[in-house]
Design an enzyme around this catalytic site. Structure first.
Site, PDB file in Angstrom:
ATOM      1  CE1 TYR A  24      -4.182  -2.375   4.532  1.00 28.25           C
ATOM      2  CE2 TYR A  24      -3.483  -0.143   3.986  1.00 28.25           C
ATOM      3  CZ  TYR A  24      -3.894  -1.405   3.587  1.00 28.25           C
ATOM      4  OH  TYR A  24      -4.006  -1.690   2.253  1.00 28.25           O
TER       5      TYR A  24
ATOM      6  CB  SER B  82      -0.900   0.019   1.244  1.00 27.94           C
ATOM      7  OG  SER B  82      -1.551   1.271   1.381  1.00 27.94           O
TER       8      SER B  82
END
Length: 263
Positions: free
Chosen positions: A155, A142
């Site tokens: 995350y 990501s």
């Protein structure tokens, strides 16, 4: 089928393949002639892919947090389907929270899938690929791994760990013909993205806010003016596992429309 990719007939393992980016990766690889072992914690999505693509896709349920289950599946695949040429780590979860409110359970669960799962799968396939002197591993990370995001500490940290792990693995196995790269998407129109939108916000309004950015959360917008489609990410993955990327390893490819300004 695209010419010159070298994917025809190759066998790929894709985790998190039941929907979103994982499903799009399966479609991209199949389109270029690869056979795919599509895995997901929930079997319904990958079973549907096997029905759709026939013999080119084999569906299996897999919990990437379980190292024994991962090793057993990889061993079975190599025994029954043939040697794995490609592995794509897509399985991931997102639990958003400010750090001061983040629970131990959510932190541990995030790392169990996003980091430990990448380790389990990559270790198992790399052992075999290195012994054969060929192979390609791609981890879908990501852009949050490279820039701070409010409410996404667990995350972002788990994805940053997965990126560096994949680079270190790539360094270790490069001399044995195995390439390891990462693809780092920005906002992509998936169920994970929609989960970040409030129930009272329609998709058009939510999309506009993502594209324009949010000064209050120090979040830049998307210079290209659009949210990614899962196929945009899948195309990047398909390139990195193909012969067209034969001299690329330990690379982190951002596919975010310029959102991080490549910070």
């Amino acid at each position: 089928m695209s010419a010159g990719t070298g994917l025809a007939g190759k066998l790929a393992l894709v985790t998190g393949a039941g929907r979103g980016i994982g499903e799009a990766v399966v479609a991209a690889l199949v389109e270029q002639g690869a056979r795919v072992l599509a895995t997901d914690l929930a079997p319904e999505g990958v079973t549907a892919l096997a029905d759709k693509y026939g013999g080119q896709v084999t569906a299996r349920a897999l919990d990437v947090t379980d190292p024994g289950a991962v090793e057993a599946l990889v061993a079975e695949a190599e025994r029954t389907l043939g040697p794995l040429d490609i592995a794509v780590n897509v399985a991931g979860i997102l639990r958003s929270s400010d750090v001061v409110d983040l629970t131990d359970e959510d932190w541990a669960a995030t790392f169990a899938v996003n980091t430990n799962g990448v380790f389990h799968v990559s270790r198992s396939v790399a052992r075999r690929m290195a012994g054969r002197g060929r192979g390609s591993i791609v981890t879908v990370a990501s852009n949050a791994a490279g820039i701070p995001r409010a409410g996404l500490a667990a995350y972002a940290a788990s994805k940053a760990a997965a990126v560096m792990f994949t680079k270190c693995l790539g360094l270790e196995v490069a001399s044995r013909g195995v390439r390891c790269n990462t693809v780092s998407p920005g906002s992509t129109l998936t169920d994970m993205q929609r989960a970040l939108w409030t129930a009272s916000t329609d998709q058009e309004e939510a999309t506009r806010r993502v594209i324009e950015g949010d000064l209050a959360t120090h979040r830049t917008g998307i210079p290209l003016g659009r949210i990614a489609d899962p196929a945009d990410i899948a195309d990047a993955v398909a390139f990195l596992v193909s012969d067209r990327a034969r001299h690329i390893t330990m690379h982190d490819l951002y596919v975010d429309g310029g959102a991080t300004l490549r910070a």
